[in-house]
Design a protein around this motif. Structure first.
Motif, PDB file in Angstrom:
ATOM      1  N   PRO A   1       0.819  -1.204   0.000  1.00  0.00           N
ATOM      2  CA  PRO A   1       0.000   0.000   0.000  1.00  0.00           C
ATOM      3  C   PRO A   1       0.851   1.251   0.000  1.00  0.00           C
ATOM      4  N   LEU A   2       0.296   2.304  -0.558  1.00  0.00           N
ATOM      5  CA  LEU A   2       0.962   3.585  -0.489  1.00  0.00           C
ATOM      6  C   LEU A   2       0.893   4.106   0.937  1.00  0.00           C
ATOM      7  N   PRO A   3       1.933   4.800   1.410  1.00  0.00           N
ATOM      8  CA  PRO A   3       1.963   5.256   2.800  1.00  0.00           C
ATOM      9  C   PRO A   3       0.746   6.075   3.207  1.00  0.00           C
ATOM     10  N   ALA A   4       0.275   6.979   2.350  1.00  0.00           N
ATOM     11  CA  ALA A   4      -0.871   7.808   2.713  1.00  0.00           C
ATOM     12  C   ALA A   4      -2.112   6.968   2.924  1.00  0.00           C
ATOM     13  N   PHE A   5      -2.335   5.995   2.075  1.00  0.00           N
ATOM     14  CA  PHE A   5      -3.504   5.137   2.208  1.00  0.00           C
ATOM     15  C   PHE A   5      -3.365   4.202   3.405  1.00  0.00           C
ATOM     16  N   ALA A   6      -2.135   3.772   3.690  1.00  0.00           N
ATOM     17  CA  ALA A   6      -1.911   2.819   4.772  1.00  0.00           C
ATOM     18  C   ALA A   6      -2.263   3.415   6.128  1.00  0.00           C
ATOM     19  N   GLN A   7      -2.334   4.734   6.212  1.00  0.00           N
ATOM     20  CA  GLN A   7      -2.639   5.386   7.478  1.00  0.00           C
ATOM     21  C   GLN A   7      -4.139   5.442   7.764  1.00  0.00           C
ATOM     22  N   GLU A   8      -4.968   5.061   6.798  1.00  0.00           N
ATOM     23  CA  GLU A   8      -6.418   5.093   7.019  1.00  0.00           C
ATOM     24  C   GLU A   8      -6.819   4.107   8.101  1.00  0.00           C
ATOM     25  N   ASP A   9      -7.676   4.546   9.009  1.00  0.00           N
ATOM     26  CA  ASP A   9      -8.208   3.665  10.046  1.00  0.00           C
ATOM     27  C   ASP A   9      -9.557   3.140   9.562  1.00  0.00           C
ATOM     28  N   LEU A  10      -9.601   1.886   9.167  1.00  0.00           N
ATOM     29  CA  LEU A  10     -10.799   1.290   8.596  1.00  0.00           C
ATOM     30  C   LEU A  10     -11.564   0.581   9.706  1.00  0.00           C
ATOM     31  N   VAL A  11     -12.760   1.056  10.003  1.00  0.00           N
ATOM     32  CA  VAL A  11     -13.517   0.575  11.156  1.00  0.00           C
ATOM     33  C   VAL A  11     -14.897   0.104  10.728  1.00  0.00           C
ATOM     34  N   VAL A  12     -15.270  -1.110  11.150  1.00  0.00           N
ATOM     35  CA  VAL A  12     -16.637  -1.598  10.985  1.00  0.00           C
ATOM     36  C   VAL A  12     -17.410  -1.164  12.228  1.00  0.00           C
ATOM     37  N   LEU A  13     -18.354  -0.267  12.042  1.00  0.00           N
ATOM     38  CA  LEU A  13     -19.048   0.358  13.165  1.00  0.00           C
ATOM     39  C   LEU A  13     -20.032  -0.595  13.844  1.00  0.00           C
ATOM     40  N   ASN A  14     -20.294  -0.325  15.125  1.00  0.00           N
ATOM     41  CA  ASN A  14     -21.222  -1.154  15.891  1.00  0.00           C
ATOM     42  C   ASN A  14     -22.634  -1.140  15.314  1.00  0.00           C
ATOM     43  N   SER A  15     -22.969  -0.104  14.573  1.00  0.00           N
ATOM     44  CA  SER A  15     -24.317  -0.008  14.009  1.00  0.00           C
ATOM     45  C   SER A  15     -24.588  -1.088  12.970  1.00  0.00           C
ATOM     46  N   TYR A  16     -23.555  -1.803  12.533  1.00  0.00           N
ATOM     47  CA  TYR A  16     -23.724  -2.859  11.538  1.00  0.00           C
ATOM     48  C   TYR A  16     -23.767  -4.244  12.168  1.00  0.00           C
ATOM     49  N   GLN A  17     -23.793  -4.312  13.500  1.00  0.00           N
ATOM     50  CA  GLN A  17     -23.828  -5.619  14.155  1.00  0.00           C
ATOM     51  C   GLN A  17     -25.252  -6.139  14.255  1.00  0.00           C
ATOM     52  N   ASN A  18     -25.372  -7.449  14.309  1.00  0.00           N
ATOM     53  CA  ASN A  18     -26.660  -8.127  14.370  1.00  0.00           C
ATOM     54  C   ASN A  18     -26.586  -9.258  15.389  1.00  0.00           C
ATOM     55  N   PHE A  19     -27.731  -9.593  15.969  1.00  0.00           N
ATOM     56  CA  PHE A  19     -27.863 -10.737  16.856  1.00  0.00           C
ATOM     57  C   PHE A  19     -29.036 -11.563  16.348  1.00  0.00           C
ATOM     58  N   LYS A  20     -28.764 -12.775  15.862  1.00  0.00           N
ATOM     59  CA  LYS A  20     -29.828 -13.592  15.292  1.00  0.00           C
ATOM     60  C   LYS A  20     -29.631 -15.062  15.633  1.00  0.00           C
ATOM     61  N   ARG A  21     -30.744 -15.788  15.647  1.00  0.00           N
ATOM     62  CA  ARG A  21     -30.722 -17.241  15.827  1.00  0.00           C
ATOM     63  C   ARG A  21     -31.018 -17.894  14.483  1.00  0.00           C
ATOM     64  N   GLY A  22     -30.189 -18.868  14.132  1.00  0.00           N
ATOM     65  CA  GLY A  22     -30.386 -19.551  12.866  1.00  0.00           C
ATOM     66  C   GLY A  22     -29.858 -20.970  12.915  1.00  0.00           C
ATOM     67  N   THR A  23     -29.944 -21.657  11.789  1.00  0.00           N
ATOM     68  CA  THR A  23     -29.512 -23.042  11.676  1.00  0.00           C
ATOM     69  C   THR A  23     -28.320 -23.137  10.735  1.00  0.00           C
ATOM     70  N   ILE A  24     -27.248 -23.773  11.197  1.00  0.00           N
ATOM     71  CA  ILE A  24     -26.063 -23.924  10.351  1.00  0.00           C
ATOM     72  C   ILE A  24     -26.376 -24.890   9.214  1.00  0.00           C
ATOM     73  N   ASN A  25     -26.117 -24.438   8.002  1.00  0.00           N
ATOM     74  CA  ASN A  25     -26.371 -25.248   6.812  1.00  0.00           C
ATOM     75  C   ASN A  25     -25.139 -26.035   6.394  1.00  0.00           C
ATOM     76  N   SER A  26     -23.974 -25.395   6.423  1.00  0.00           N
ATOM     77  CA  SER A  26     -22.726 -26.065   6.047  1.00  0.00           C
ATOM     78  C   SER A  26     -21.554 -25.244   6.554  1.00  0.00           C
ATOM     79  N   LEU A  27     -20.367 -25.857   6.591  1.00  0.00           N
ATOM     80  CA  LEU A  27     -19.157 -25.196   7.045  1.00  0.00           C
ATOM     81  C   LEU A  27     -18.007 -25.472   6.078  1.00  0.00           C
ATOM     82  N   HIS A  28     -17.051 -24.556   6.027  1.00  0.00           N
ATOM     83  CA  HIS A  28     -15.823 -24.725   5.257  1.00  0.00           C
ATOM     84  C   HIS A  28     -14.673 -24.379   6.203  1.00  0.00           C
ATOM     85  N   ALA A  29     -14.216 -25.392   6.922  1.00  0.00           N
ATOM     86  CA  ALA A  29     -13.268 -25.177   8.013  1.00  0.00           C
ATOM     87  C   ALA A  29     -11.955 -24.564   7.548  1.00  0.00           C
ATOM     88  N   GLU A  30     -11.529 -24.871   6.333  1.00  0.00           N
ATOM     89  CA  GLU A  30     -10.244 -24.357   5.862  1.00  0.00           C
ATOM     90  C   GLU A  30     -10.249 -22.837   5.744  1.00  0.00           C
TER      91      GLU A  30
END
Length: 209
Positions: A24-53
């Motif tokens: 990355p370029l130095p100027a871009f590398a300084q960006e603080d990329l944050v996933v905000l709490n407003s995008y969090q979810n709490f849900k109950r569901g059923t696992i269909n499949s997994l890909h452990a690797e």
């Protein structure tokens, strides 16, 4: 989207991450990329499949259907998860980190973002960054009012298995951030666009039964 040449990224790209191949370029590398709490979810569901690797699991929600997401390192019981289990999941939705017309500067910024990854707001203990994925292409439809963006996939990487074909029309996840929604207003059909999104990411999965 009933046509066979159109698939939503909710099904295709929940586990997507394209590896950046340049530093990355130095100027871009300084960006603080944050996933905000407003995008969090709490849900109950059923696992269909997994890909452990890849620490991926597909889960079926009553209101969202089948969704693919990646388990962050905070999901310490990932090895105990099995198909058919009912689980309560704490997870973060897609977040748009870049919606921009394709330019050399936008390309460099996108590569820097993928190399760095993002972090979760206010969540201690995570040792690895939240992975980001990228898709570029020509805009075929855009609606800033609903955060909708459709692109003809021109990315050279492999977002997932099976990967979307070059030339395939893809509906991107809903653009939700203020910066992304503002950027959509400048995008027109025919524009070449570069986008970067975070993965849907689980940070806790409690087995119910």
């Amino acid at each position: 989207m009933s046509q066979t040449n159109r698939r939503t990224t909710l099904k295709l790209l929940g586990g997507a991450a394209l590896a950046a191949t340049t530093l990355p370029l130095p100027a871009f590398a300084q960006e603080d990329l944050v996933v905000l709490n407003s995008y969090q979810n709490f849900k109950r569901g059923t696992i269909n499949s997994l890909h452990a690797e890849r620490r991926i699991f597909n889960i079926v929600w009553e209101d969202l259907g089948r969704v693919k997401m990646r388990a962050a390192d905070l999901v310490t019981n990932y090895n105990q998860l099995k198909a058919g289990q009912i689980v309560d999941v704490h997870w973060y939705d897609y977040l748009d980190f870049m919606i921009d017309k394709k330019t050399p500067q936008a390309d460099a910024r996108a590569k820097a973002m993928l190399a760095k990854g993002a972090r979760l707001e206010g969540i201690p203990g995570a040792q690895e960054p939240i992975r980001l994925w990228r898709m570029d292409g020509m805009c075929t439809k855009v609606d800033p009012a609903t955060g909708s963006l459709f692109l003809i996939n021109a990315s050279g990487g492999r977002p997932d298995e099976p990967s979307p074909d070059s030339g395939e029309v893809i509906q991107m996840p809903q653009v939700q951030s203020p910066a992304g929604l503002a950027a959509l207003k400048s995008i027109q059909v025919g524009d070449q666009v570069a986008t970067v999104f975070s993965q849907q990411t689980a940070i806790k999965a409690t087995i119910i039964r």
